[in-house]
Each structure stands twice: as C-alpha cells, then as structure tokens.
Write a protein that holds these residues in place. Structure first.
Motif, PDB file in Angstrom:
ATOM      1  N   MET A   1      33.504  24.548  48.491  1.00  0.00           N
ATOM      2  CA  MET A   1      32.529  24.149  47.483  1.00  0.00           C
ATOM      3  C   MET A   1      32.878  24.816  46.160  1.00  0.00           C
ATOM      4  SD  MET A   1      28.417  24.757  47.456  1.00  0.00           S
ATOM      5  CE  MET A   1      27.473  24.461  45.947  1.00  0.00           C
ATOM      6  N   THR A   2      33.002  24.015  45.083  1.00  0.00           N
ATOM      7  CA  THR A   2      33.365  24.532  43.784  1.00  0.00           C
ATOM      8  C   THR A   2      32.137  25.092  43.078  1.00  0.00           C
ATOM      9  OG1 THR A   2      35.131  22.891  43.595  1.00  0.00           O
ATOM     10  CG2 THR A   2      34.418  23.968  41.573  1.00  0.00           C
ATOM     11  N   LEU A 221      40.254  47.082  53.276  1.00  0.00           N
ATOM     12  CA  LEU A 221      40.697  47.038  51.891  1.00  0.00           C
ATOM     13  C   LEU A 221      41.186  45.630  51.537  1.00  0.00           C
ATOM     14  CD1 LEU A 221      41.037  48.787  49.395  1.00  0.00           C
ATOM     15  CD2 LEU A 221      43.333  49.355  50.160  1.00  0.00           C
ATOM     16  N   GLY A 222      41.955  45.021  52.447  1.00  0.00           N
ATOM     17  CA  GLY A 222      42.386  43.647  52.223  1.00  0.00           C
ATOM     18  C   GLY A 222      41.207  42.689  52.180  1.00  0.00           C
ATOM     19  N   HIS A 223      40.216  42.934  53.028  1.00  0.00           N
ATOM     20  CA  HIS A 223      39.016  42.091  53.052  1.00  0.00           C
ATOM     21  C   HIS A 223      38.244  42.213  51.740  1.00  0.00           C
ATOM     22  CE1 HIS A 223      34.875  40.941  54.450  1.00  0.00           C
ATOM     23  NE2 HIS A 223      35.591  39.986  55.007  1.00  0.00           N
ATOM     24  N   ALA A 224      38.171  43.427  51.178  1.00  0.00           N
ATOM     25  CA  ALA A 224      37.476  43.621  49.908  1.00  0.00           C
ATOM     26  C   ALA A 224      38.168  42.848  48.783  1.00  0.00           C
ATOM     27  CB  ALA A 224      37.415  45.111  49.571  1.00  0.00           C
ATOM     28  N   LEU A 225      39.496  42.881  48.767  1.00  0.00           N
ATOM     29  CA  LEU A 225      40.238  42.114  47.757  1.00  0.00           C
ATOM     30  C   LEU A 225      40.043  40.617  47.955  1.00  0.00           C
ATOM     31  CD1 LEU A 225      43.526  44.219  47.782  1.00  0.00           C
ATOM     32  CD2 LEU A 225      41.847  44.112  45.938  1.00  0.00           C
ATOM     33  N   ARG A 229      38.211  37.859  45.277  1.00  0.00           N
ATOM     34  CA  ARG A 229      38.882  36.652  44.778  1.00  0.00           C
ATOM     35  C   ARG A 229      38.143  35.377  45.147  1.00  0.00           C
ATOM     36  NH1 ARG A 229      44.072  36.945  43.042  1.00  0.00           N
ATOM     37  NH2 ARG A 229      44.416  34.801  43.703  1.00  0.00           N
ATOM     38  N   THR A 230      37.569  35.327  46.341  1.00  0.00           N
ATOM     39  CA  THR A 230      36.988  34.067  46.808  1.00  0.00           C
ATOM     40  C   THR A 230      35.482  34.115  47.013  1.00  0.00           C
ATOM     41  OG1 THR A 230      37.268  34.580  49.176  1.00  0.00           O
ATOM     42  CG2 THR A 230      39.140  33.583  48.028  1.00  0.00           C
ATOM     43  N   GLY A 231      34.910  35.313  47.112  1.00  0.00           N
ATOM     44  CA  GLY A 231      33.483  35.403  47.410  1.00  0.00           C
ATOM     45  C   GLY A 231      33.216  35.215  48.899  1.00  0.00           C
ATOM     46  N   TRP A 232      31.929  35.232  49.261  1.00  0.00           N
ATOM     47  CA  TRP A 232      31.546  35.097  50.664  1.00  0.00           C
ATOM     48  C   TRP A 232      31.619  33.643  51.099  1.00  0.00           C
ATOM     49  CZ3 TRP A 232      31.108  38.790  54.172  1.00  0.00           C
ATOM     50  CH2 TRP A 232      30.925  40.100  53.746  1.00  0.00           C
ATOM     51  N   THR A 233      32.413  33.409  52.133  1.00  0.00           N
ATOM     52  CA  THR A 233      32.513  32.106  52.781  1.00  0.00           C
ATOM     53  C   THR A 233      32.363  32.345  54.284  1.00  0.00           C
ATOM     54  OG1 THR A 233      34.916  32.269  53.063  1.00  0.00           O
ATOM     55  CG2 THR A 233      34.116  31.310  50.996  1.00  0.00           C
ATOM     56  N   MET A 234      32.319  31.273  55.051  1.00  0.00           N
ATOM     57  CA  MET A 234      32.237  31.447  56.500  1.00  0.00           C
ATOM     58  C   MET A 234      33.484  32.158  57.034  1.00  0.00           C
ATOM     59  SD  MET A 234      29.469  30.770  57.906  1.00  0.00           S
ATOM     60  CE  MET A 234      27.889  30.119  57.379  1.00  0.00           C
ATOM     61  N   ALA A 235      34.619  31.920  56.397  1.00  0.00           N
ATOM     62  CA  ALA A 235      35.854  32.582  56.836  1.00  0.00           C
ATOM     63  C   ALA A 235      35.768  34.093  56.606  1.00  0.00           C
ATOM     64  CB  ALA A 235      37.054  32.001  56.097  1.00  0.00           C
ATOM     65  N   THR A 236      35.322  34.500  55.410  1.00  0.00           N
ATOM     66  CA  THR A 236      35.218  35.935  55.136  1.00  0.00           C
ATOM     67  C   THR A 236      34.096  36.574  55.950  1.00  0.00           C
ATOM     68  OG1 THR A 236      33.796  35.469  53.213  1.00  0.00           O
ATOM     69  CG2 THR A 236      36.158  35.736  52.809  1.00  0.00           C
ATOM     70  N   ALA A 237      33.042  35.796  56.242  1.00  0.00           N
ATOM     71  CA  ALA A 237      31.949  36.331  57.060  1.00  0.00           C
ATOM     72  C   ALA A 237      32.410  36.592  58.494  1.00  0.00           C
ATOM     73  CB  ALA A 237      30.763  35.363  57.049  1.00  0.00           C
ATOM     74  N   TRP A 238      33.164  35.668  59.074  1.00  0.00           N
ATOM     75  CA  TRP A 238      33.673  35.868  60.437  1.00  0.00           C
ATOM     76  C   TRP A 238      34.701  37.001  60.477  1.00  0.00           C
ATOM     77  CZ3 TRP A 238      31.441  34.724  64.687  1.00  0.00           C
ATOM     78  CH2 TRP A 238      30.617  33.608  64.784  1.00  0.00           C
TER      79      TRP A 238
END
Length: 306
Positions: A1-2, A221-225, A229-238
């Motif tokens: 979603m943009t 640390l990689g997750h924070a970066l 860059r992308t914000g919270w998405t289902m991918a970053t949440a999982w």
C-alpha cells in the motif's frame, strides 16, 4: 500500500488527538484536502501546494480542537513539543543504562540495580521536561524570535510509526552497547576473587545461549533498519515475532531455572539464593510481558497502516 503525502499529513495532524476526536478530524481533514486538490486539478503538485498552504499539521490539529495550547504560548508550543519528545526518547534510556552499569560495577544487589534504573529514568524524564519547558517559557516571555518553521512536507512522519527516527537512533546506540556488555562481562568483569575475574553470566552459557543472544542483537539491528526504510508491515511484524521468541523463550527458561547468573558471582557477593530466585522469576515475568507487548504492538502498527 502506497503512503501518500496526504496520509502522512493527516497522521501528523491527528496522532496526538484522543481516539474519538482523531477519527472525526481524520475524515474531515481528508475531505477538506481532497476537495481543494480536486479544485486545483488533482495533480501531485496540487496536493503539495494544498498541504503547504494548510501549514504545520500540529497547528491544524489545534484549530480542530478549538483550544489553544496554554503551557507554552502558541508561537513556541510546537517546537517545544517536538524537542521534548526527542530528548526524552534519547536521553532517558542512555542515563538509565549508565546508572545500571555503575550499580553492577559497585556490586549492588539486583533489586537495588533495577530500582535505581527505573528511579533514574523517572527523575531524568521529569528534569528533561521541566528544564526544556523552562527554557521555552523564558524564550516566550522575552518574545525571542522563534526562527523558521521546523516542519516540512518532506519530513512528515510515516503513519505506521510515530517515532521511527528515535527508534532507529535508540537501536543504533543500545544494541551494539548491549552486545559489547555481554562480551565485557566475561572478559572484563569488575568482580574478582584471587586475582581472577568472575563473569556475571554463567560461563557455560557461551556454549549456546550467549552466542545466540549476539546473533539476535545483530538481527534486531537489521530489523530496525528495515523498519526505518519500510515501516510496519505484516512481513516486519512476523519477523518481529520470530526475533522476540528467539530471545524470550530461552531467556525465560534460564531465568526460571536459575541458570543465567554465574553461581560463583552469587557466592562472591553473598546474595541470598532465595532472593536471587525471586528476582529471576520477576525478571522472567517482565520479559514475557514486554515480549508479548512488542509482538502485539508490531501487528497493531501493521494493521493500522493497512
């Protein structure tokens, strides 16, 4: 979603409002922006011009509430708010961490160390808010020029995170520091007996647990970066779920089994084993609660963005 400029502007204007009022202002502000943009040709340039014309989103929020900020005059209220939030997010954790480390150096009890950390965090928060407010109040009373506006369309926050920059700064500071402390407590522990340093964590944990924690910190640390860059998405949440469980499950198990602290250290400091057991149980409960909240919050932010 943009995420559009309008999404970011409305988020910045409504994020401090109560939930009921936030929904109402969100709808009205979007309608107002959409009507103006449509009248100007419904182009990206029209959207940018409309938002620039509306001005600072925090001032727009105040207009909708019908109340003027009273703590600091309207002229300096918003710079004060932004700076205070940034200072609390950065300064308080750093000072609290230093106090905890010094307490460990001095051989204080676990309860004293934890209590000192929380007490210091509270005291520093109060002082940061008080002194920042005092400075801005003096500037307001003396009618000191506020300088140029500190907001711009290009610096609007993403809807999925209200403190993404602060979160990134905190991660860049504390994750490497935490990793360094894990190594230091083994090779440079301030506790010694017979001229030989006594590690704080059980040395046997270097066979699996402590290397695992170092790997988790690197992944965090990689997750924070990634989040920045992308914000919270289902991918970053999982991914957040996986990292949380990877740390919490073995940590809680070790805490409940009294297998995290070095037994030689407990004996050297003459700590009461029963008190240590109770403290470890309390810390395990805190780890469970914090991990559960972080997992929930990750999905909450991802769903809010979606």
């Amino acid at each position: 979603m943009t995420t559009t400029l309008t999404d970011r502007y409305v988020h910045a204007a409504t994020r401090w409002l109560p939930t009921r009022l936030r929904t109402e202002v969100d709808a009205e502000l979007r309608e107002r922006i959409a009507d103006t943009v449509a009248a100007r040709g419904a182009t990206d340039e029209a959207e940018r011009a409309t938002l620039e014309e509306l001005g600072d989103p925090l001032r727009v929020a105040v207009d909708y509430t019908g109340r003027q900020p009273a703590l600091i005059g309207p002229r300096l209220f918003f710079p004060w708010l932004r700076l205070t939030i940034l200072l609390v997010a950065i300064v308080v954790p750093i000072v609290a961490a230093v106090v905890v480390i010094v307490g460990a150096f001095d051989g204080d009890s676990i309860g004293s160390i934890v209590g000192a950390g929380f007490g210091t965090a509270f005291d520093v928060t109060v002082h940061v808010i008080f002194w920042t407010t005092l400075v801005f109040a003096v500037l307001d009373w003396t009618n000191t020029p506020a300088g140029p506006e500190t907001w711009s369309l290009d610096r609007l926050p993403e809807p999925q995170s209200t403190t993404s920059l602060s979160d990134l700064i905190a991660s860049l500071i504390f994750l490497p520091v935490f990793a360094a402390l894990i190594i230091w407590q083994h090779v440079g522990s301030p506790f010694a007996e017979g001229g030989e340093a006594i590690p704080m964590a059980d040395p046997a944990l270097w066979s699996w647990y402590l290397p695992l924690v170092l790997v988790v910190l690197a992944l965090e640390l990689g997750h924070a970066l990634w989040l920045y860059r992308t914000g919270w998405t289902m991918a970053t949440a999982w991914a957040n779920v996986g990292l949380g469980l990877l740390f919490a499950v073995p940590t809680v198990a070790l805490l409940l089994d009294d297998a995290l602290l070095n037994p030689d250290l407990v004996a050297h400091l003459s700590w009461d084993p029963e008190v240590v057991t109770n403290a470890m149980t309390g810390i395990a409960a805190a780890v469970v609660l914090v991990s559960a909240w972080e997992i929930f919050d990750g999905f909450r932010r991802a769903r809010r963005r979606g």
